[in-house]
Write an enzyme that holds these catalytic residues in place. Structure first.
Site, short mmCIF file in Angstrom:
data_model
loop_
_atom_site.label_atom_id
_atom_site.label_comp_id
_atom_site.label_asym_id
_atom_site.label_seq_id
_atom_site.Cartn_x
_atom_site.Cartn_y
_atom_site.Cartn_z
N GLN A 1 -9.74 47.74 15.13
CA GLN A 1 -10.11 48.93 15.88
C GLN A 1 -9.54 50.22 15.26
O GLN A 1 -9.22 51.18 15.96
CB GLN A 1 -9.66 48.79 17.34
CG GLN A 1 -10.46 47.78 18.14
CD GLN A 1 -11.93 48.17 18.24
OE1 GLN A 1 -12.28 49.35 18.29
NE2 GLN A 1 -12.81 47.17 18.27
N SER A 2 -9.47 50.25 13.96
CA SER A 2 -8.91 51.39 13.25
C SER A 2 -9.69 52.68 13.49
O SER A 2 -10.90 52.74 13.29
CB SER A 2 -8.89 51.09 11.75
OG SER A 2 -8.66 52.26 10.99
N ASN A 3 -8.97 53.74 13.90
CA ASN A 3 -9.57 55.08 14.00
C ASN A 3 -9.79 55.67 12.61
O ASN A 3 -10.76 56.39 12.37
CB ASN A 3 -8.66 56.02 14.79
CG ASN A 3 -8.31 55.50 16.15
OD1 ASN A 3 -9.17 54.98 16.86
ND2 ASN A 3 -7.05 55.61 16.54
#
Length: 399
Positions: free
Chosen positions: A107-109
């Site tokens: 879920q990396s921004n």
């Protein structure tokens, strides 16, 4: 309204590609949350700096500010920093870059912001998403949904190619992957996770320090006239490292002797969001990032920036990176219901929890000077795009 500020010549000459809006990301008071968490300290003010409102690109957040100083190297015909940081013998990259390659947790921004940047530059994006970072995926009750929703879905919408990895790519040298791309005619540019290990990764938030200082004057703060405490997430480390360097340069330019001011210098507090490494590891890392950025903008890194300038708090890390623990979930809900401001489940929820604890317990107050106003700034670094993947933890009461 644009708030002008002037960088010193050495700093101003560093190339920057504008990704952010022309106006600074706004700072606004959190009056309701102040009354909620600080009922016994009426002279404390809390404001928020909205980095989630900083850019017209998808899912605005702190990585765009970092990327502004990296893009000129990307667009160069002979980029200097295109190789994986673990590659001891990087080869020169000849010709224009065609593909941005980066990595992050599921879920990396950061990967979303790199993918959106690639779209605007007319480049391809390849992102490596690794299952092994943190505990977000492990804690999810619906693991399939976690791997297709939230930021994963946004990356797909942006047209990025995603490869799922079992291990963190930083544990090995990604040069074989970059060579694979070159063999197919691509010219890949590697951007480390969070952009922190990139040699230019700290410059964006060094510049943000000057922006905040200009906004302080516009706000007309009481007390010291500045934000005495600034709370921000500490993940990969260059956001807080850049802020430390920028504020130290400001102090040097203004001839500030911290021991003679009302409250000394601004105290930048990094709230750690992962228990994987000890605080000492992160302190050394942030100090290195701050000194590296400081050297580039006109400071003597070793002499001007010391370990005492790095202030990290590891009390709010929870059980794992990416896991929304009960207390952080409560902070996320409190901020939404009291201020109408939505945080993210990985970084800013933990920062808000830490900030509210410091204020509520009087850790920002000076017992020797109880009648003086204390100004607190919470930096919202974005990341709300991940919320959809946490639907099983943030449930509607009627479900």
């Amino acid at each position: 309204m644009s708030i002008p500020f002037q960088l010193p010549e050495t700093f101003a000459q560093i190339p920057r590609y504008k990704i952010l809006y022309p106006n600074p990301s706004p700072i606004h008071p959190l009056s309701s949350i102040t009354r909620t968490v600080s009922p016994h300290h009426p002279l404390i003010t809390i404001h928020a700096k909205r980095e989630d409102h900083s850019s017209p690109l998808a899912c605005a957040g702190n990585k765009y500010r970092k990327l502004e100083y990296i893009v000129p190297d990307i667009l160069s015909q002979t980029p200097l920093y295109h190789s994986h940081e673990n590659n001891p013998t990087p080869r020169p990259l000849q010709g224009a870059v065609t593909t941005l390659v980066t990595e992050g947790a599921i879920q990396s921004n950061h990967t979303v912001q790199v993918a959106a940047l690639a779209r605007t530059l007319g480049l391809k994006a390849l992102i490596l998403l690794h299952r092994g970072t943190g505990g977000g995926l492990e804690a999810a009750s619906d693991k399939e949904a976690f791997q297709r929703s939230g930021n994963v879905q946004i990356n797909h919408l942006l047209g990025a190619e995603a490869r799922i990895c079992e291990d963190d790519p930083l544990a090995w040298d990604a040069t074989p992957l970059l060579d694979e791309l070159r063999a197919t005619g691509e010219n890949p540019y590697w951007i480390p996770g969070g952009a922190s290990l990139h040699p230019l990764g700290g410059l964006g938030y060094a510049r943000a320090a000057f922006e905040i200082a200009a906004q302080e004057e516009e706000l007309g703060l009481g007390g010291s006239g500045m934000f005495d405490y600034i709370f921000v997430a500490c993940g990969s480390g260059s956001t807080i490292g850049g802020l430390v360097a920028g504020f130290k340069l400001l102090e040097k330019i203004r001839g500030l002797d911290a021991s003679k001011t009302i409250r000394g210098s601004r105290k930048v507090i990094g709230i750690l969001n992962s228990p994987t490494k000890a605080r000492a590891y992160h302190e050394a890392r942030v100090l290195a990032f701050a000194r590296r950025a400081g050297e580039l903008i006109g400071l003597d890194g070793e002499r001007d920036i010391g370990v005492e300038d790095v202030r990290l708090d590891d009390r709010f890390v929870g059980t794992a990176y990416g896991v929304l623990d009960r207390e952080s979930k409560q902070a996320l809900e409190t901020m939404a219901r009291v201020e109408g401001m939505v945080l993210d489940p990985v970084y800013t929820a933990k920062v808000a929890r830490g900030m509210m604890h410091w204020v509520n317990k009087g850790e920002v107050a000076d017992s020797a000077k109880p009648l003086e106003q204390v100004n607190v700034l919470f930096i919202h670094t974005g990341g709300q795009g991940a919320l959809g993947a946490y639907a099983d933890l943030i449930k509607h009461p009627w479900i």
